[in-house]
Design an enzyme around this catalytic site. Structure first.
Site, PDB file in Angstrom:
ATOM      1  N   GLY A 293       1.734   6.628  -6.967  1.00  0.00           N
ATOM      2  CA  GLY A 293       2.893   6.856  -6.095  1.00  0.00           C
ATOM      3  C   GLY A 293       4.090   6.058  -6.568  1.00  0.00           C
ATOM      4  O   GLY A 293       5.228   6.541  -6.546  1.00  0.00           O
TER       5      GLY A 293
ATOM      6  N   ARG B  81       8.108  -1.375 -13.214  1.00  0.00           N
ATOM      7  CA  ARG B  81       9.560  -1.614 -13.239  1.00  0.00           C
ATOM      8  C   ARG B  81      10.022  -2.112 -14.605  1.00  0.00           C
ATOM      9  O   ARG B  81      11.139  -1.802 -15.038  1.00  0.00           O
ATOM     10  CB  ARG B  81       9.930  -2.611 -12.135  1.00  0.00           C
ATOM     11  CG  ARG B  81       9.834  -1.988 -10.719  1.00  0.00           C
ATOM     12  CD  ARG B  81       9.713  -3.070  -9.675  1.00  0.00           C
ATOM     13  NE  ARG B  81       9.781  -2.555  -8.294  1.00  0.00           N
ATOM     14  CZ  ARG B  81       8.776  -1.971  -7.637  1.00  0.00           C
ATOM     15  NH1 ARG B  81       7.603  -1.780  -8.243  1.00  0.00           N
ATOM     16  NH2 ARG B  81       8.919  -1.573  -6.381  1.00  0.00           N
TER      17      ARG B  81
ATOM     18  N   LYS C 105      -1.418   6.081   1.820  1.00  0.00           N
ATOM     19  CA  LYS C 105      -1.586   5.447   0.509  1.00  0.00           C
ATOM     20  C   LYS C 105      -2.440   6.361  -0.373  1.00  0.00           C
ATOM     21  O   LYS C 105      -2.561   7.545  -0.099  1.00  0.00           O
ATOM     22  CB  LYS C 105      -2.212   4.056   0.683  1.00  0.00           C
ATOM     23  CG  LYS C 105      -1.305   3.089   1.438  1.00  0.00           C
ATOM     24  CD  LYS C 105      -0.071   2.777   0.627  1.00  0.00           C
ATOM     25  CE  LYS C 105       0.858   1.849   1.369  1.00  0.00           C
ATOM     26  NZ  LYS C 105       2.123   1.646   0.679  1.00  0.00           N
TER      27      LYS C 105
ATOM     28  N   LYS D 275       1.101  -4.877 -11.089  1.00  0.00           N
ATOM     29  CA  LYS D 275       1.317  -3.432 -11.255  1.00  0.00           C
ATOM     30  C   LYS D 275       2.766  -3.061 -10.935  1.00  0.00           C
ATOM     31  O   LYS D 275       3.406  -2.315 -11.676  1.00  0.00           O
ATOM     32  CB  LYS D 275       0.335  -2.670 -10.357  1.00  0.00           C
ATOM     33  CG  LYS D 275       0.443  -1.156 -10.469  1.00  0.00           C
ATOM     34  CD  LYS D 275      -0.860  -0.468 -10.141  1.00  0.00           C
ATOM     35  CE  LYS D 275      -1.220  -0.536  -8.669  1.00  0.00           C
ATOM     36  NZ  LYS D 275      -0.370   0.346  -7.829  1.00  0.00           N
ATOM     37  N   SER D 276       3.281  -3.582  -9.840  1.00  0.00           N
ATOM     38  CA  SER D 276       4.662  -3.237  -9.450  1.00  0.00           C
ATOM     39  C   SER D 276       5.650  -3.681 -10.517  1.00  0.00           C
ATOM     40  O   SER D 276       6.569  -2.935 -10.890  1.00  0.00           O
ATOM     41  CB  SER D 276       5.013  -3.943  -8.129  1.00  0.00           C
ATOM     42  OG  SER D 276       4.224  -3.431  -7.085  1.00  0.00           O
TER      43      SER D 276
ATOM     44  N   ARG E 131       0.274  13.283  -1.270  1.00  0.00           N
ATOM     45  CA  ARG E 131       1.090  12.248  -0.636  1.00  0.00           C
ATOM     46  C   ARG E 131       2.531  12.717  -0.385  1.00  0.00           C
ATOM     47  O   ARG E 131       3.049  13.558  -1.116  1.00  0.00           O
ATOM     48  CB  ARG E 131       1.054  10.973  -1.498  1.00  0.00           C
ATOM     49  CG  ARG E 131      -0.358  10.422  -1.588  1.00  0.00           C
ATOM     50  CD  ARG E 131      -0.438   9.195  -2.431  1.00  0.00           C
ATOM     51  NE  ARG E 131       0.277   8.067  -1.831  1.00  0.00           N
ATOM     52  CZ  ARG E 131       0.418   6.893  -2.443  1.00  0.00           C
ATOM     53  NH1 ARG E 131      -0.084   6.709  -3.642  1.00  0.00           N
ATOM     54  NH2 ARG E 131       1.064   5.921  -1.837  1.00  0.00           N
TER      55      ARG E 131
ATOM     56  N   ASP F 261      -1.088  -3.621   0.644  1.00  0.00           N
ATOM     57  CA  ASP F 261      -2.189  -3.140  -0.193  1.00  0.00           C
ATOM     58  C   ASP F 261      -3.476  -3.945   0.009  1.00  0.00           C
ATOM     59  O   ASP F 261      -4.514  -3.611  -0.577  1.00  0.00           O
ATOM     60  CB  ASP F 261      -1.794  -3.192  -1.673  1.00  0.00           C
ATOM     61  CG  ASP F 261      -0.726  -2.157  -2.007  1.00  0.00           C
ATOM     62  OD1 ASP F 261      -0.661  -1.130  -1.304  1.00  0.00           O
ATOM     63  OD2 ASP F 261       0.032  -2.378  -2.955  1.00  0.00           O
TER      64      ASP F 261
HETATM   65  C1  S3P Z   1       4.714  -0.516  -4.325  1.00  0.00           C
HETATM   66  C2  S3P Z   1       5.059  -0.380  -3.000  1.00  0.00           C
HETATM   67  C3  S3P Z   1       4.075  -0.141  -1.942  1.00  0.00           C
HETATM   68  C4  S3P Z   1       2.656  -0.428  -2.396  1.00  0.00           C
HETATM   69  C5  S3P Z   1       2.370   0.121  -3.759  1.00  0.00           C
HETATM   70  C6  S3P Z   1       3.315  -0.481  -4.781  1.00  0.00           C
HETATM   71  C7  S3P Z   1       5.792  -0.751  -5.313  1.00  0.00           C
HETATM   72  O1  S3P Z   1       4.145   1.226  -1.564  1.00  0.00           O
HETATM   73  O2  S3P Z   1       1.720   0.080  -1.469  1.00  0.00           O
HETATM   74  O3  S3P Z   1       1.054  -0.173  -4.168  1.00  0.00           O
HETATM   75  O4  S3P Z   1       5.489  -1.159  -6.457  1.00  0.00           O
HETATM   76  O5  S3P Z   1       6.959  -0.549  -4.960  1.00  0.00           O
HETATM   77  P1  S3P Z   1       5.195   1.755  -0.448  1.00  0.00           P
HETATM   78  O6  S3P Z   1       6.548   1.666  -1.016  1.00  0.00           O
HETATM   79  O7  S3P Z   1       4.772   3.168  -0.184  1.00  0.00           O
HETATM   80  O8  S3P Z   1       4.998   0.852   0.730  1.00  0.00           O
END
Ligand code: S3P
Length: 450
Positions: free
Chosen positions: A101, A33, A354, A28-29, A129, A327
């Protein structure tokens, strides 16, 4: 209910061995990006293995709204025609980031140093949030934010017409904040410096380097110091997104606690800033091995093999490991409930902000299913009932949080009685094939009418 889907109550019934191959979706991250950096490059970025979860689809829609051409070619293959750093157009509609988020914080950063205005909103979870953690550093670049009380969405960002580079020490361990500052720094002249005391996931740094930005990372006494030179021309990339370790966590942990299981989860990204759960599970005595370790697209990858592990013991999870498994605490607590002794998790205050307050959500549901949980503001502890010892039988609230819903459904697979969640709809944000994939391994998850 999520902003996109309907309420879907689900129930997980204790099941026999889980076996087979679990091909979990893309990370997902890295998916977020890929779309955002693709939109900021000049020319066509091609992406395979993109996670087609709702969070990422919302980011794709947002990139279109800022002027990039984003095309779905089917089967996880996408292309993005970027507009170049500083080339974002002003969106003519509100940007709805749904549950994400990561999506909203990274996109706010990416647009904050362009002379445009954008308004962001999300679902009931996202709109609760904290956003000040991002808008505070964006203000240093010259951007302005007007949102609801407490720095909540909906929120309008007025991008800086004449951005200045910044030096910013991230006050909370957050890859989203770090990334928002770096993405804003892309369109500021000169050098933007971000300092993080605790290392968080480093996909943004790795990918910026891959796209041709000048970026240096130095480990120093004050932490990781990241220096980015602004206004580069980003070169389009061909990106193969590795499979998501945070999604792999669910079939892996299910296999560890369901008697007789043996599951292979291939091609999982094992970037050290993400792999803390697997280290922790092995310390607890899990039969979890890494096979066929290799490198793909600049990220370490392996096939994970998880087998039923009835002799796991509770441990103290080192707080300095928290960022690399942030996570995964919900699903770790499910494994801890099936281990012997107490698992102590400290230094995890971030869990409270979260998609839900994850300590509260898990503690409430675990207690309802007969598991003892203690908690403080930044710690919690689960007293295990040993293999197969969780009574189960309760309905748990998922609080619009995909990982809470999936964790309780895994709990039900190894409990004495079924475990239900009031709403499994949010699972589609990160792991849309969860039910089918777990069912294919032998899990028994059913939907009920709302
Ligand atoms: C993420 C960073 C984390 C994580 C989120 C994905 C990211 O959040 O909990 O699921 O892709 O940069 P935080 O930056 O709030 O720790």
């Amino acid at each position: 209910m999520s902003s996109h889907g309907s309420v879907i109550p689900m129930r997980s019934t204790p099941c026999g061995p889980l076996s087979g191959v679990a091909e979990v979706p893309g990370d997902k991250s890295i998916s977020h990006r890929s779309l955002i950096l693709g939109a900021l490059a000049v020319g066509e970025t091609r992406i395979s293995g993109l996670l087609e979860g709702q969070d990422v689809l919302d980011t794709a829609a947002a990139m279109r709204a800022f002027g990039a051409e984003v095309v779905d070619h089917g089967g996880g293959n996408w292309s993005v025609h970027g507009v170049g750093v500083g080339g974002f157009a002003e969106p003519d509609q509100v940007i709805d980031c749904g549950n994400s988020g990561t999506g909203v914080r990274l996109i706010m950063g990416a647009m904050a140093t362009s002379p445009i205005v954008a308004t962001f909103t999300g679902d009931a979870s996202l709109n609760k949030r904290p956003m000040a953690r991002v808008t505070d550093p964006l203000a240093l670049f010259g951007a302005r934010a007007v949102g609801r009380s407490g720095g909540r969405l909906p929120m309008t960002i007025v991008g800086a017409a004449d951005p200045v580079p910044v030096r910013y020490e991230v006050p909370v361990p957050s890859a989203q904040v770090k990334s928002a500052v770096l993405l804003a720094g892309l369109n500021a002249p000169g050098r933007t410096v971000v300092i993080e005391r605790e290392a968080t996931r480093d996909h943004t740094e790795r990918m910026l380097a891959g796209f041709g930005a000048e970026i240096a990372v130095e480990e120093t006494g004050e932490g990781r110091v990241i220096t980015l030179t602004g206004q580069p021309e980003l070169k389009p990339q061909v990106i193969a997104v590795p499979r998501d370790p945070s999604s792999a966590a669910f079939p892996v942990c299910a296999a560890l606690i369901v008697p007789g299981s043996d599951v292979l989860v291939p091609g999982i990204g094992l970037n050290p800033t993400r792999a803390g759960l697997f280290t922790t599970l092995r310390e607890m005595g899990a039969d979890l091995t890494y096979e066929n370790q290799r490198e793909e697209g600049g990220e370490p990858v392996a096939d994970l093999r998880a087998r039923y592990s009835p002799d796991m013991e509770g441990i103290e999870v080192p707080p300095e490991r928290a960022a690399s498994m942030i996570d995964e605490y919900p699903i770790l607590s499910v494994v801890a409930a099936n281990a012997r002794g107490r698992t102590m998790m400290r230094g995890v205050k971030e869990l409270r902000v979260k998609e839900s307050d994850r300590i509260d959500a898990m503690a409430t549901g675990l207690r309802a299913n007969g598991v003892e949980v203690e908690e403080g503001e930044d710690w919690w502890a689960v007293t295990g009932r040993g293999a197969g010892g969780v009574p189960g039988g309760a309905v748990c609230a998922s609080h619009l949080d995909h990982r809470i819903a999936m964790s309780f459904l895994v709990l039900g697979m190894a409990a004495k009685a079924p475990v239900s969640v009031d709403d499994g709809g949010p699972i589609a944000t990160s792991f849309p094939i969860f039910e089918g994939l777990m069912g294919g391994l032998g899990a028994r998850i059913e939907r009920a009418e709302a």
